[in-house]
Design an enzyme around this catalytic site. Sequence first.
Site, PDB file in Angstrom:
ATOM      1  NE  ARG A   1      98.935  79.427  27.919  1.00  0.00           N
ATOM      2  CZ  ARG A   1      98.750  79.796  26.652  1.00  0.00           C
ATOM      3  NH1 ARG A   1      98.030  79.031  25.842  1.00  0.00           N
ATOM      4  NH2 ARG A   1      99.273  80.911  26.192  1.00  0.00           N
TER       5      ARG A   1
ATOM      6  CD  GLU B   1      86.927  65.287  32.234  1.00  0.00           C
ATOM      7  OE1 GLU B   1      87.689  66.158  32.696  1.00  0.00           O
ATOM      8  OE2 GLU B   1      87.322  64.345  31.533  1.00  0.00           O
TER       9      GLU B   1
ATOM     10  CG  HIS C   1      84.171  74.321  29.994  1.00  0.00           C
ATOM     11  ND1 HIS C   1      83.327  73.720  30.912  1.00  0.00           N
ATOM     12  CD2 HIS C   1      84.864  73.320  29.412  1.00  0.00           C
ATOM     13  CE1 HIS C   1      83.513  72.408  30.875  1.00  0.00           C
ATOM     14  NE2 HIS C   1      84.436  72.138  29.962  1.00  0.00           N
ATOM     15  CG  MET C   2      84.598  77.853  23.185  1.00  0.00           C
ATOM     16  SD  MET C   2      84.411  79.517  22.488  1.00  0.00           S
ATOM     17  CE  MET C   2      82.687  79.507  22.074  1.00  0.00           C
TER      18      MET C   2
HETATM   19  P1  AMP Z   1      85.036  69.117  29.923  1.00  0.00           P
HETATM   20  O1  AMP Z   1      85.341  67.666  29.753  1.00  0.00           O
HETATM   21  O2  AMP Z   1      84.528  69.744  28.644  1.00  0.00           O
HETATM   22  O3  AMP Z   1      84.134  69.389  31.105  1.00  0.00           O
HETATM   23  O4  AMP Z   1      86.430  69.806  30.184  1.00  0.00           O
HETATM   24  C1  AMP Z   1      86.878  70.194  31.461  1.00  0.00           C
HETATM   25  C2  AMP Z   1      88.298  70.672  31.280  1.00  0.00           C
HETATM   26  O5  AMP Z   1      88.672  71.394  32.439  1.00  0.00           O
HETATM   27  C3  AMP Z   1      89.316  69.537  31.107  1.00  0.00           C
HETATM   28  O6  AMP Z   1      89.980  69.686  29.853  1.00  0.00           O
HETATM   29  C4  AMP Z   1      90.255  69.745  32.287  1.00  0.00           C
HETATM   30  O7  AMP Z   1      91.596  69.454  31.955  1.00  0.00           O
HETATM   31  C5  AMP Z   1      90.044  71.195  32.638  1.00  0.00           C
HETATM   32  N1  AMP Z   1      90.343  71.588  34.010  1.00  0.00           N
HETATM   33  C6  AMP Z   1      89.892  70.979  35.144  1.00  0.00           C
HETATM   34  N2  AMP Z   1      90.363  71.627  36.235  1.00  0.00           N
HETATM   35  C7  AMP Z   1      91.106  72.670  35.775  1.00  0.00           C
HETATM   36  C8  AMP Z   1      91.852  73.704  36.396  1.00  0.00           C
HETATM   37  N3  AMP Z   1      91.949  73.812  37.738  1.00  0.00           N
HETATM   38  N4  AMP Z   1      92.501  74.601  35.625  1.00  0.00           N
HETATM   39  C9  AMP Z   1      92.425  74.513  34.272  1.00  0.00           C
HETATM   40  N5  AMP Z   1      91.737  73.559  33.625  1.00  0.00           N
HETATM   41  C10 AMP Z   1      91.084  72.646  34.359  1.00  0.00           C
END
Ligand code: AMP
Length: 116
Positions: free
Chosen positions: A30, A96, A101-102
Site C-alpha cells: 500500500r 518521486e 512502479h505502477m
Molecule cells: P511517484 O510520484 O510515481 O514516484 O510515486 C511514489 C509513491 O511512493 C508516492 O505515492 C509515495 O506516497 C509512495 N511512497 C514513498 N515512500 C513509501 C513507502 N515507504 N511506503 C509506501 N509508499 C511510499
Amino acid sequence: MAEETIFSKIIRKEIPTELLYQDDLVTAFRDIHPRTPTHILIVPNVLIPTVNDVEPEHEAALGRMFTVARKLAAKEGINDDGYRLIVNCNRHGGQEVYHIHMHLVGGQPLGAMLAR
Ligand code: AMP
C-alpha cells in the site's frame, strides 16, 4: 549501477510496509500516502529506475505487474467499478521514487485523466 531507493528495502522486507503480494518477479504494497481509498504500488523486484530504462529482459516482470494489478483490483472489490493504473516517468511525469512502479488507484470516481 542505478542507486537503490526505499522500494528495494521494502522488497527485501528491511522496512515495514503493508505488503499485499510478492513473488519472484514483483512486489505490491500500500502507498504510504494514499490518494484514493485503494492506492497500491506494484514494483518489479529488480531495480529499473524509470520507463526510459526498460529493456526486453524486463518484459516478464512488467507483464506480471499487470496480472498482479488485475488480481489485487478484484481482491479490493474495485474491478467492476474500475480503477486506474499509472506509471510516472521523470520530472514532467511527477516521478518521486526512481524505482519503476505502477500505481493502482480506485475506490471512488477518479475524474478526468489529467488536471488542467
Ligand atoms: P511517484 O510520484 O510515481 O514516484 O510515486 C511514489 C509513491 O511512493 C508516492 O505515492 C509515495 O506516497 C509512495 N511512497 C514513498 N515512500 C513509501 C513507502 N515507504 N511506503 C509506501 N509508499 C511510499
